[in-house]
Design a protein around this motif. Sequence first.
Motif, PDB file in Angstrom:
ATOM      1  N   ARG A 103      -1.543  13.742   2.125  1.00 22.45           N
ATOM      2  CA  ARG A 103       0.248  12.629   2.234  1.00 22.45           C
ATOM      3  C   ARG A 103       1.412  12.959   2.685  1.00 22.45           C
ATOM      4  O   ARG A 103       1.579  11.991   3.044  1.00 22.45           O
ATOM      5  CB  ARG A 103       0.593  12.603   0.554  1.00 22.45           C
ATOM      6  N   LYS A 104       0.919  14.232   3.106  1.00 16.83           N
ATOM      7  CA  LYS A 104       2.726  14.767   3.623  1.00 16.83           C
ATOM      8  C   LYS A 104       2.381  14.628   5.044  1.00 16.83           C
ATOM      9  O   LYS A 104       3.454  13.864   5.527  1.00 16.83           O
ATOM     10  CB  LYS A 104       2.328  16.608   3.581  1.00 16.83           C
ATOM     11  N   THR A 105       1.054  14.770   6.326  1.00 12.75           N
ATOM     12  CA  THR A 105       0.726  14.228   7.522  1.00 12.75           C
ATOM     13  C   THR A 105       1.308  12.515   6.966  1.00 12.75           C
ATOM     14  O   THR A 105       2.069  12.153   8.672  1.00 12.75           O
ATOM     15  CB  THR A 105      -0.598  14.025   7.206  1.00 12.75           C
ATOM     16  N   ILE A 106       1.533  11.820   6.115  1.00 15.16           N
ATOM     17  CA  ILE A 106       1.443  10.214   6.578  1.00 15.16           C
ATOM     18  C   ILE A 106       2.472  10.130   6.336  1.00 15.16           C
ATOM     19  O   ILE A 106       3.411   8.922   7.117  1.00 15.16           O
ATOM     20  CB  ILE A 106       0.475   9.797   5.213  1.00 15.16           C
ATOM     21  N   ARG A 107       3.424  10.667   5.138  1.00 13.79           N
ATOM     22  CA  ARG A 107       4.828  10.962   5.035  1.00 13.79           C
ATOM     23  C   ARG A 107       5.859  11.039   6.411  1.00 13.79           C
ATOM     24  O   ARG A 107       6.550  10.504   7.373  1.00 13.79           O
ATOM     25  CB  ARG A 107       5.032  11.829   4.103  1.00 13.79           C
ATOM     26  N   LYS A 108       4.861  11.980   7.055  1.00 14.47           N
ATOM     27  CA  LYS A 108       5.991  12.442   8.732  1.00 14.47           C
ATOM     28  C   LYS A 108       5.485  10.762   9.468  1.00 14.47           C
ATOM     29  O   LYS A 108       6.283  11.150   9.723  1.00 14.47           O
ATOM     30  CB  LYS A 108       5.142  13.880   9.299  1.00 14.47           C
ATOM     31  N   TRP A 109       4.012  10.577   9.165  1.00 19.19           N
ATOM     32  CA  TRP A 109       3.721   9.886  10.345  1.00 19.19           C
ATOM     33  C   TRP A 109       4.897   9.039  10.698  1.00 19.19           C
ATOM     34  O   TRP A 109       5.379   7.990  11.447  1.00 19.19           O
ATOM     35  CB  TRP A 109       2.499   9.660  10.402  1.00 19.19           C
ATOM     36  N   LEU A 110       4.789   8.226   9.231  1.00 15.95           N
ATOM     37  CA  LEU A 110       5.519   7.197   8.834  1.00 15.95           C
ATOM     38  C   LEU A 110       7.771   7.596   9.403  1.00 15.95           C
ATOM     39  O   LEU A 110       8.081   6.142   9.448  1.00 15.95           O
ATOM     40  CB  LEU A 110       5.378   6.475   7.110  1.00 15.95           C
ATOM     41  N   GLN A 111       7.656   9.014   9.071  1.00 13.06           N
ATOM     42  CA  GLN A 111       9.412   8.736   9.437  1.00 13.06           C
ATOM     43  C   GLN A 111       9.246   8.552  10.476  1.00 13.06           C
ATOM     44  O   GLN A 111      11.051   8.906  10.553  1.00 13.06           O
ATOM     45  CB  GLN A 111       9.615  10.250   8.328  1.00 13.06           C
ATOM     46  N   ARG A 112       8.674   9.423  11.586  1.00 10.33           N
ATOM     47  CA  ARG A 112       8.695   8.984  13.047  1.00 10.33           C
ATOM     48  C   ARG A 112       9.112   7.154  13.021  1.00 10.33           C
ATOM     49  O   ARG A 112       8.825   6.512  13.434  1.00 10.33           O
ATOM     50  CB  ARG A 112       7.345   8.995  13.502  1.00 10.33           C
ATOM     51  N   SER A 113      10.293   7.436  14.647  1.00 11.98           N
ATOM     52  CA  SER A 113      10.573   6.030  14.883  1.00 11.98           C
ATOM     53  C   SER A 113       9.448   5.013  15.641  1.00 11.98           C
ATOM     54  O   SER A 113       9.257   4.196  16.011  1.00 11.98           O
ATOM     55  CB  SER A 113      12.140   5.994  14.920  1.00 11.98           C
ATOM     56  N   GLU A 114       8.628   7.113  16.695  1.00 15.49           N
ATOM     57  CA  GLU A 114       7.513   5.816  17.701  1.00 15.49           C
ATOM     58  C   GLU A 114       6.426   6.626  16.989  1.00 15.49           C
ATOM     59  O   GLU A 114       6.919   8.108  16.935  1.00 15.49           O
ATOM     60  CB  GLU A 114       8.230   6.073  18.977  1.00 15.49           C
ATOM     61  N   PRO A 115       5.591   6.602  17.704  1.00 20.06           N
ATOM     62  CA  PRO A 115       4.120   7.633  17.727  1.00 20.06           C
ATOM     63  C   PRO A 115       4.551   8.582  18.516  1.00 20.06           C
ATOM     64  O   PRO A 115       5.182   8.951  19.769  1.00 20.06           O
ATOM     65  CB  PRO A 115       3.390   7.227  18.348  1.00 20.06           C
ATOM     66  N   ALA A 116       3.773  10.330  18.519  1.00 22.33           N
ATOM     67  CA  ALA A 116       3.656  11.480  18.740  1.00 22.33           C
ATOM     68  C   ALA A 116       2.932  10.995  20.001  1.00 22.33           C
ATOM     69  O   ALA A 116       1.892  10.335  20.343  1.00 22.33           O
ATOM     70  CB  ALA A 116       4.110  12.574  18.342  1.00 22.33           C
ATOM     71  N   MET A 129       0.943  -1.456  -0.142  1.00 21.92           N
ATOM     72  CA  MET A 129      -0.219   0.181  -0.052  1.00 21.92           C
ATOM     73  C   MET A 129       0.607   1.146  -0.092  1.00 21.92           C
ATOM     74  O   MET A 129       1.933   1.148   0.804  1.00 21.92           O
ATOM     75  CB  MET A 129      -0.579  -0.176   1.577  1.00 21.92           C
ATOM     76  N   ASN A 130       0.406   2.310  -1.059  1.00 27.72           N
ATOM     77  CA  ASN A 130       1.116   3.731  -0.942  1.00 27.72           C
ATOM     78  C   ASN A 130       0.720   4.596  -0.258  1.00 27.72           C
ATOM     79  O   ASN A 130      -0.035   4.433   0.547  1.00 27.72           O
ATOM     80  CB  ASN A 130       1.972   3.614  -2.254  1.00 27.72           C
ATOM     81  N   ILE A 131       1.530   5.160  -0.071  1.00 29.78           N
ATOM     82  CA  ILE A 131       1.362   6.483   1.660  1.00 29.78           C
ATOM     83  C   ILE A 131       0.240   7.155   0.019  1.00 29.78           C
ATOM     84  O   ILE A 131      -1.021   7.632   1.183  1.00 29.78           O
ATOM     85  CB  ILE A 131       2.529   7.831   1.063  1.00 29.78           C
ATOM     86  N   SER A 132      -0.728   7.233  -0.994  1.00 28.47           N
ATOM     87  CA  SER A 132      -1.903   8.356  -1.567  1.00 28.47           C
ATOM     88  C   SER A 132      -2.883   7.055  -0.971  1.00 28.47           C
ATOM     89  O   SER A 132      -3.652   7.865  -0.834  1.00 28.47           O
ATOM     90  CB  SER A 132      -1.825   8.437  -2.984  1.00 28.47           C
ATOM     91  N   GLN A 133      -3.158   6.103  -1.193  1.00 27.55           N
ATOM     92  CA  GLN A 133      -3.734   4.535  -0.761  1.00 27.55           C
ATOM     93  C   GLN A 133      -3.779   4.976   1.105  1.00 27.55           C
ATOM     94  O   GLN A 133      -5.318   5.104   1.302  1.00 27.55           O
ATOM     95  CB  GLN A 133      -3.144   3.644  -0.949  1.00 27.55           C
TER      96      GLN A 133
END
Length: 49
Positions: A14-27, A1-5
């Motif tokens: 999409r930018k929010t999802i990308r930012k979430w995926l780059q974090r090592s742990e949830p905020a 599943m890609n970021i757009s999906q």
Amino acid sequence: MNISQIANELGRDRKTIRKWLQRSEPAPYQRRVRRPSKLDSFKDYIRRV
């Protein structure tokens, strides 16, 4: 599943999802500070009327 999906499925940008995926742990959850309303000083009057 890609970021757009993922973004479409969650209803997020999409930018929010990308930012979430780059974090090592949830905020951690941060509660918002409630600002006083402009009507706070008039609420008693409004309730009486």
